[in-house]
Design an enzyme around this catalytic site. Structure first.
Site: not given
Length: 322
Positions: A82, A79
């Site tokens: 993230c 991600c």
């Protein structure tokens, strides 16, 4: 991915519910018990950011939330947002000096927790205050908005639940770091595992690696060895021709595809193994898809998280699942 509303409406609703009084009473009782047992010792800054899994959720998040607000960062290695949000939250956790605890949960390895929180996309940030869970925001967000959210969370935690945080001692870091890394007689256990592998005793090798991980769950060599030993044990009694025939006949036969992927990996066909399981996840759902996901994560452990083929497959899996 755009952030959701950064307001603390979830916290306000939480404070209004009847359970708030009960939660506060439990928090006060927990703090009193900790005081009687000599608790409340200052922690080093490094202890303000922890990795949490399903097994440790009750201990590390629910129980700790009786003394300090716990902010949960749901993330995954593949991600990209993230990678922006995670370091920012970690820095803020240290800067806020014990006013909240940051718990990081890898959704790939803890799918059940992701489902329980009803997460539709990551990064997703929640908080647990005195055992009560509430959503904060989803997606990367400007630091100023995140600070505002954390300030409101801390204010509600203190005013409604009496949570004032935990004491932090910067000088305690070196000693705490030493204590956090248990040192055991792993050489003998690891040697026993290797000897078991060499002799064909795969069950013995699996158990030897598990013995190390029981004492040190994060031991990298033991984690890799266990994943490899379990893979070899799974394919030991397979009939390769039959497995591949069954997999070719039915792309939705989860057991056959998983078994064939194991054979692919043992044979050195890493990308084929990963692609097979990603394709199977694409045409399945529910428990079948979850079984495929779990096996693929296990095969990632065999190859190693830093391998570019793993990174590529994680991204492909994420596109299928989310």
């Amino acid at each position: 991915m755009q952030p959701r509303n950064m307001s603390m409406s979830g916290v306000v609703d939480l404070a209004a519910v009847k359970a708030a009084g009960e939660a506060k009473a439990k928090a006060e009782q927990a703090r009193a018990e900790a005081a009687r047992q000599g608790g409340g010792t200052a922690v080093p800054p490094s202890a303000l950011v922890i990795d949490v899994d399903e097994a440790g959720f009750e201990r590390d998040i629910i129980q700790r939330s009786a003394e300090v607000p716990v902010v949960i960062d749901f993330w995954a290695e593949w991600c990209e947002p993230c990678k922006q949000l995670g370091p920012l939250l970690e820095r803020l956790a240290v800067e806020y000096n014990g006013r909240f605890l940051l718990a990081k949960i890898d959704v790939d390895a803890n799918q059940m927790l992701m489902q329980q929180f009803g997460i539709q996309g990551i990064p997703a940030v929640f908080a647990v205050v005195a055992g009560q869970a509430l959503p904060l925001f989803q997606g990367a967000a400007p630091e100023a908005q995140i600070r505002e959210t954390l300030d409101q969370l801390i204010q509600v935690a203190e005013e409604r639940f009496g949570l004032t945080g935990i004491a932090v001692d910067a000088d305690a870091a070196p000693a705490a770091a030493s204590a956090a890394a248990p040192v055991g007689p792993y050489d003998a256990l690891l040697e026993a595992a290797v000897l078991a592998l060499d002799s064909g005793d795969l069950a013995g090798a699996v158990q030897a690696y598990k013995n190390v991980l029981a004492d040190d769950p994060g031991h990298p060599e033991a984690k890799l060895g266990l994943a490899q030993a379990e893979l070899l044990r799974r394919v030991q009694d397979m009939d390769p021709a039959r497995v591949r025939q069954e997999a070719a006949e039915d792309p939705k036969d989860v057991e056959a595809q998983i078994a064939a992927a194991d054979l692919d990996l043992v044979g050195g066909h890493v990308e084929d193994a990963f692609a097979r399981l990603v394709d199977t996840a694409r045409v399945t759902a529910g428990e079948d898809r979850n079984a495929v996901r779990v096996r693929l994560l296990e095969l990632f452990e065999v190859v190693g998280a830093d391998d570019p083929r793993v990174t590529k497959a994680r991204g492909a899996l994420a596109r299928v699942l989310y």
